[in-house]
Design a protein around this motif. Sequence first.
Motif, mmCIF file in Angstrom:
data_model
loop_
_atom_site.group_PDB
_atom_site.id
_atom_site.type_symbol
_atom_site.label_atom_id
_atom_site.label_comp_id
_atom_site.label_asym_id
_atom_site.label_seq_id
_atom_site.Cartn_x
_atom_site.Cartn_y
_atom_site.Cartn_z
ATOM 1 N N LEU A 135 -0.615 6.163 2.525
ATOM 2 C CA LEU A 135 -0.494 4.763 2.946
ATOM 3 C C LEU A 135 -0.102 3.884 1.775
ATOM 4 O O LEU A 135 0.735 2.990 1.908
ATOM 5 C CB LEU A 135 -1.815 4.286 3.553
ATOM 6 C CG LEU A 135 -2.094 4.824 4.954
ATOM 7 C CD1 LEU A 135 -3.470 4.387 5.437
ATOM 8 C CD2 LEU A 135 -1.017 4.331 5.918
ATOM 9 N N ALA A 136 -0.679 4.175 0.627
ATOM 10 C CA ALA A 136 -0.339 3.379 -0.553
ATOM 11 C C ALA A 136 1.137 3.534 -0.884
ATOM 12 O O ALA A 136 1.842 2.554 -1.140
ATOM 13 C CB ALA A 136 -1.197 3.823 -1.738
ATOM 14 N N LEU A 164 3.509 4.328 1.076
ATOM 15 C CA LEU A 164 4.368 3.732 2.110
ATOM 16 C C LEU A 164 4.386 2.215 2.016
ATOM 17 O O LEU A 164 5.368 1.574 2.374
ATOM 18 C CB LEU A 164 3.881 4.155 3.496
ATOM 19 C CG LEU A 164 4.281 5.553 3.926
ATOM 20 C CD1 LEU A 164 3.599 5.923 5.225
ATOM 21 C CD2 LEU A 164 5.788 5.640 4.079
ATOM 22 N N THR A 165 3.260 1.652 1.568
ATOM 23 C CA THR A 165 3.173 0.194 1.526
ATOM 24 C C THR A 165 3.887 -0.388 0.308
ATOM 25 O O THR A 165 4.397 -1.499 0.369
ATOM 26 C CB THR A 165 1.696 -0.265 1.498
ATOM 27 O OG1 THR A 165 0.890 0.830 1.897
ATOM 28 C CG2 THR A 165 1.478 -1.410 2.420
ATOM 29 N N ILE A 218 7.294 -2.340 0.299
ATOM 30 C CA ILE A 218 7.369 -3.621 0.993
ATOM 31 C C ILE A 218 7.421 -4.753 -0.014
ATOM 32 O O ILE A 218 8.008 -5.803 0.242
ATOM 33 C CB ILE A 218 6.160 -3.759 1.948
ATOM 34 C CG1 ILE A 218 6.253 -2.685 3.029
ATOM 35 C CG2 ILE A 218 6.109 -5.139 2.585
ATOM 36 C CD1 ILE A 218 5.072 -2.615 3.930
ATOM 37 N N LEU A 238 1.109 2.872 12.338
ATOM 38 C CA LEU A 238 1.645 3.099 11.009
ATOM 39 C C LEU A 238 3.156 3.322 11.073
ATOM 40 O O LEU A 238 3.930 2.716 10.339
ATOM 41 C CB LEU A 238 0.965 4.320 10.371
ATOM 42 C CG LEU A 238 1.562 4.793 9.047
ATOM 43 C CD1 LEU A 238 1.130 3.874 7.919
ATOM 44 C CD2 LEU A 238 1.153 6.218 8.739
ATOM 45 N N GLY A 262 4.866 0.276 12.005
ATOM 46 C CA GLY A 262 4.822 -0.627 10.853
ATOM 47 C C GLY A 262 5.895 -0.274 9.845
ATOM 48 O O GLY A 262 6.601 -1.144 9.328
ATOM 49 N N VAL A 263 6.039 1.031 9.588
ATOM 50 C CA VAL A 263 7.082 1.485 8.663
ATOM 51 C C VAL A 263 8.447 1.037 9.168
ATOM 52 O O VAL A 263 9.285 0.538 8.430
ATOM 53 C CB VAL A 263 7.030 3.025 8.527
ATOM 54 C CG1 VAL A 263 8.303 3.543 7.869
ATOM 55 C CG2 VAL A 263 5.812 3.429 7.727
ATOM 56 N N LEU A 265 8.532 -3.056 9.014
ATOM 57 C CA LEU A 265 8.447 -3.665 7.694
ATOM 58 C C LEU A 265 9.480 -3.100 6.734
ATOM 59 O O LEU A 265 9.958 -3.794 5.856
ATOM 60 C CB LEU A 265 7.034 -3.478 7.126
ATOM 61 C CG LEU A 265 5.947 -4.233 7.893
ATOM 62 C CD1 LEU A 265 4.567 -3.864 7.374
ATOM 63 C CD2 LEU A 265 6.165 -5.736 7.767
ATOM 64 N N GLU A 266 9.786 -1.819 6.873
ATOM 65 C CA GLU A 266 10.720 -1.211 5.922
ATOM 66 C C GLU A 266 12.068 -0.920 6.549
ATOM 67 O O GLU A 266 12.987 -0.469 5.890
ATOM 68 C CB GLU A 266 10.111 0.083 5.361
ATOM 69 C CG GLU A 266 8.714 -0.171 4.799
ATOM 70 C CD GLU A 266 8.162 1.011 4.034
ATOM 71 O OE1 GLU A 266 8.796 2.081 4.067
ATOM 72 O OE2 GLU A 266 7.110 0.851 3.414
#
Lengths: 459, 504
Positions: free
Chosen positions: A159-160, A162-163, A166, A237, A240-241, A244-245
Amino acid sequence: MIEPGTPGLPGTRTETDDAPAPALRLPRRRGVEFALIVLAVLISMYGYCAVGLATQGTVPPGATRYGAGLGVLALLAHCAVRLRAPYADPLLLPIAVLLNGVGLVLIYRLDLETPGDRAAPTQLYWSTVGVALFIAVVLLLRHHRVLQRYTYVCVVAALALLTLPIFFPAVNGARIWLRIAGFSIQPGEFAKVLLAVFFAGYLAANRHALAYTGRRVWRLQLPTGRVLGPVVAIWLLSVGVLVLERDLGTSLLFFGLFVVLLYVATGRTGWIAVGLLLAVAGALAVGRLEPHVHARVADWLHPFASIDAGIGPNQLAQSLFAFAAGGALGTGLGLGHSILIGFAAKSDFILATAGEELGLAGLSALFLLYALLVERGYRAGLALRDPFGRLLAIGLASIVALQVFVIAGGVTGLIPLTGMAMPFLAQGGSSVVTNWIIVALLIRISDSARSQYDGTAVP
Amino acid sequence: MNLPRGLDSARPGGTPTIQRAAALCALLLVALLVNATRVQIFEASRYDDNPANRRQMIARYGAPRGDILVDGRAVTGSRDAGGMFRYERTYTDGPLFAPVTGFASQVYGTTMLEDTQDATLAGTDPDLAPFPLWNDVTRTRSSGGNVVTTLNGAAQRAAYQALGGRSGAVAAIEPSTGRILALVSAPSYDPGELSGSRDSVARAWERLNADAGKPMLNRAIRQTYPPGSTFKVVTAAAALDAGVVRDLDESTDSPDPYLLPGTTTRLTNEARGCEDASLRYAFEWSCNTVFAKLGFEVGLRNMTQAAERFGFNDQRLRIPFSVAQSTFERKLDGPQLALSSIGQFDTRATPLQMAMIAGAVAGDGSVSAPYLVDRTTTKSGDTVSATEPRTLRRAMSPATAAALREMMVNAVQEGTGQNAMIPGATVGGKTGTAQHGVGNSGTPYAWFISWAQADDAMEPGVAVAVVVEDAAGERGEISGGGDAAPIARSVMQAVLESQRGMGR
């Protein structure tokens, strides 16, 4: 007593009833692996020379250096396998070497068209890093079950990773890059392996709860809310990916991986139904709202719309032109014009160069190499007895399968195009390194799988 | 109670869920392979032919183009400019040969021989390959072949220089074969300016198209002009063949001025002595009244047929590129027929058409099909195809042709065409000065058509037509004899000299 595994010498063994039958010892097949690696390096060198002969009329000056470099890397990896994973599947490493070698050839070939932008040396550098990590994993990771302890560490790390992007600027419409000290890193690539470990660990621990609880509606066994939570979290998730990405490919990959592993772990078709429903709902919502994704779908449905509109062929059209130009046997290395694709010809669209210059024959060979890699992963999973190992092997193999399908299907117009790296072939350091780690883990798992039947190597 | 179906299944050979997941992967593989086959095999030719796909262009310009040859020497070349479309066309004496070569541009395509002989020049002609299907099997292209033209370089040059920057055109053919010896249009342009894909190419294109002088117009074959008095050759041939005139020296019983049939419009002459003149005199001095009356007497049907036998109203003429249709109206009333018979009203002809008329007179009455390509060869010079001369039609009887030769020689020796005389050769010619524009207000076109036979030759070696659009000088002074005849003489002289050099 005869030591188990030592074959009796013909003619010296006495044929008596009371002689104990020698314990069955599986062949290690390291010689086969070595021979195949030599073949893989030779094929790559041949391709390198063919490019030079076709474009400049001479064997490229660095041919020996290139062959030696790839050969030494492959040999070191082979030695590590001999040392610490002697029962490993003998096909995995040669396939990885061949794909990486062919990838280098294709990138070198495209470099000739872009004198200002040489990607092959960097790719060789990253391949070295990848092989180093491969060796490290094979040497240091004594057993795959060690990873099970880090199930939740892995998900937090994933998760880290992937985040992080952003908070970095978007590159070509996608926020998937970290730029540090001149290097571009795609953390999402590494997150794939970590998520595979997490999924395997989580599902190995919770598969019964997921399989046997919940209400039955018509013929579907629906899960309870408590176990549904993590599933919804993964779905969120991936969406979100995506949002956001703006990375459709990775999102698709994560979700596909999770659904496959969920099904393998529980055998519940209900999960597939839920998964597909969520995927369709997510895709529809995002396809409507997110212009980047919407444009990709429109391109897929009408690849030549931009030509009709008078603004020239887009990348997908150029990619299709390249594949078509290849025909059955290809133009020959160095003789195609896939550089017309322009941006990302060496990365996302590398397969178009293979399709044009090696033809349908070469392309099919590449697909079959990937298929063989996946098949060996599944085979290792089938042979294992522990659920975590099984799920991990199938998860890693499925990552390769899904990734190949998503990007190869994208550039050939089968599905909407999503930016993703063709494993081992495409330019991209993070991707090459990640794929070497995946192969290292599969080697480790296949070694466990085959040695567990061997009396001499009890884990 | 559910039996374990997932991972814990202990069935030999694996578990059904893993097998099904593997089957999914196999399905994905099959989908990829089927789709790749679709794109690379079944849709391939459609994608290859998409105009936005630049591969065909890249292959086309990836090798030097074959050359166009005049007198055995290449008047074209190829320059390696690098880049995606590598080889660019170059031209030696571009403006001189532009009406024949045309241009071969990366941006604007091809014209003239560059266009019609493109398969040879670009190497796509399957006949260039050493064996049938060779290029298909080896996926290669043949080297560009060469196109050997029928042009006579000296005649071409003489025509271009003699025009001296004036607007106009020259067409010269060999009467017995139809070989085109000169094809000149002025003002001209350098087709080399349109080669390549640099910015200057687009600028040149803009400039050439905006030029009021229309330098890219191939006047020798793509522009029709009122032929004026040169058309009297056709009218004379029709009158003789139809039996309206039986004796060249007999009076034609024509008034001067001549009232156009059924009208009060008076037709007059520049020349004197046209009243009741003989056909010989009328031809020599170009009497409008006599030929208008003769045309009317021959009748619409016979006049039209005669004109069409010479090549008028033929849309299909190719040399090998297309030639604009020369026209003689099929529906005319009396006055219109009379005017058409002296090359006015709606009668229009290309310079090449007029050269074919002179050629028919010189060639005993039959019209040879004009052609520019003698043969095509491979890069190394082996002949791939050769053009055989052929006769298009018989335009008039041999006796009529002989009579016309006599009259044309008279016109040069004694009449309006004295500027065309060449020592050591027999020259026959006909002048023309064509009115045009609203109310005949435009500067008239000066015409001259002629043929020449060296004294030691068996037959006429050249037939030529010259038109000068904006002959410099006062309107009254412009005439076929003054402006166009000297140009024709230069061209004929150049041809006769080179034929003598070849031992004829």
